[in-house]
Design a protein around this motif. Structure first.
Motif, PDB file in Angstrom:
ATOM      1  N   ARG A   1       0.833  -1.213   0.000  1.00 59.37           N
ATOM      2  CA  ARG A   1       0.000   0.000   0.000  1.00 59.37           C
ATOM      3  C   ARG A   1       0.862   1.256   0.000  1.00 59.37           C
ATOM      4  O   ARG A   1       0.565   2.216  -0.692  1.00 59.37           O
TER       5      ARG A   1
ATOM      6  N   ALA B   1       1.002   4.034  -2.961  1.00 61.28           N
ATOM      7  CA  ALA B   1       0.720   5.444  -2.675  1.00 61.28           C
ATOM      8  C   ALA B   1       1.868   6.337  -3.128  1.00 61.28           C
ATOM      9  O   ALA B   1       1.648   7.439  -3.637  1.00 61.28           O
TER      10      ALA B   1
ATOM     11  N   LEU C   1       4.992  12.131  -0.786  1.00 59.02           N
ATOM     12  CA  LEU C   1       3.851  12.407   0.082  1.00 59.02           C
ATOM     13  C   LEU C   1       4.357  12.726   1.477  1.00 59.02           C
ATOM     14  O   LEU C   1       5.314  12.112   1.953  1.00 59.02           O
TER      15      LEU C   1
ATOM     16  N   GLU D   1      -0.302  12.817   4.342  1.00 58.49           N
ATOM     17  CA  GLU D   1      -0.819  12.375   3.043  1.00 58.49           C
ATOM     18  C   GLU D   1      -0.681  10.864   2.889  1.00 58.49           C
ATOM     19  O   GLU D   1      -1.575  10.198   2.360  1.00 58.49           O
TER      20      GLU D   1
ATOM     21  N   ASP E   1      -3.297   9.189   5.057  1.00 57.61           N
ATOM     22  CA  ASP E   1      -4.588   9.287   4.375  1.00 57.61           C
ATOM     23  C   ASP E   1      -4.690   8.286   3.235  1.00 57.61           C
ATOM     24  O   ASP E   1      -5.714   7.622   3.067  1.00 57.61           O
ATOM     25  N   ALA E   2      -3.631   8.163   2.447  1.00 56.77           N
ATOM     26  CA  ALA E   2      -3.648   7.245   1.303  1.00 56.77           C
ATOM     27  C   ALA E   2      -3.792   5.799   1.759  1.00 56.77           C
ATOM     28  O   ALA E   2      -4.553   5.025   1.166  1.00 56.77           O
TER      29      ALA E   2
ATOM     30  N   ASP F   1      -7.398   5.354   3.313  1.00 56.20           N
ATOM     31  CA  ASP F   1      -8.537   5.526   2.406  1.00 56.20           C
ATOM     32  C   ASP F   1      -9.111   4.188   1.983  1.00 56.20           C
ATOM     33  O   ASP F   1     -10.324   4.003   1.937  1.00 56.20           O
ATOM     34  N   ASP F   2      -8.252   3.226   1.673  1.00 59.63           N
ATOM     35  CA  ASP F   2      -8.716   1.895   1.281  1.00 59.63           C
ATOM     36  C   ASP F   2      -9.497   1.258   2.421  1.00 59.63           C
ATOM     37  O   ASP F   2     -10.536   0.646   2.212  1.00 59.63           O
TER      38      ASP F   2
END
Length: 126
Positions: A72, A76, A82, A86, A89-90, A93-94
């Motif tokens: 992951r 990202a 990032l 960030e 969050d990435a 999000d999943d």
């Protein structure tokens, strides 16, 4: 993330600290990274308590959850740099989408309902 960092201290029971340390180790994080990530996750409105852990264990049993999290992170970062926030969050999000799907499924099966009066989801007793 700014380089202008400040220290935050908290005191927790020894057994809680050990649980957090084990979980941080499983995720390949320092304890500071783990606590920072969990606070951010909590501020987004969901809990991480093992059952709702966004990292799925590797079916082979080796490196539980680590390789999935690493994939992951790599995905990202494939688009560029990032910040810590960030990246958190990435990665989460999943999980947010999976959590929503699980709640929808549980509500469809009448196992969970949203209780507006209490401001959250509740398990329906059988």
């Amino acid at each position: 993330m700014s380089d202008d960092r400040r220290s935050v201290k908290t005191y927790v029971p020894e057994d809680q600290k050990a649980i957090w340390q084990d979980h941080a180790d499983d995720l390949g994080m320092s304890q500071s990274e783990f606590v920072r990530t969990m606070v951010q996750a909590g501020r987004r409105g969901f809990s991480i308590d093992g059952a709702d852990n966004p990292v799925e264990p590797d079916p082979s049993g080796s490196d539980p959850g680590g390789s999935d999290l690493e994939r992951r992170v790599e995905a990202a970062l494939s688009d560029g740099v990032l910040s810590w926030e960030e990246l958190v969050d990435a990665v989460f999000d999943d999980f947010e989408g999976r959590l929503e799907g699980a709640l929808d499924s549980l509500q469809d099966r009448n196992r969970v309902r949203y209780n507006g009066r209490e401001g959250g989801y509740t398990l329906i007793d059988e």
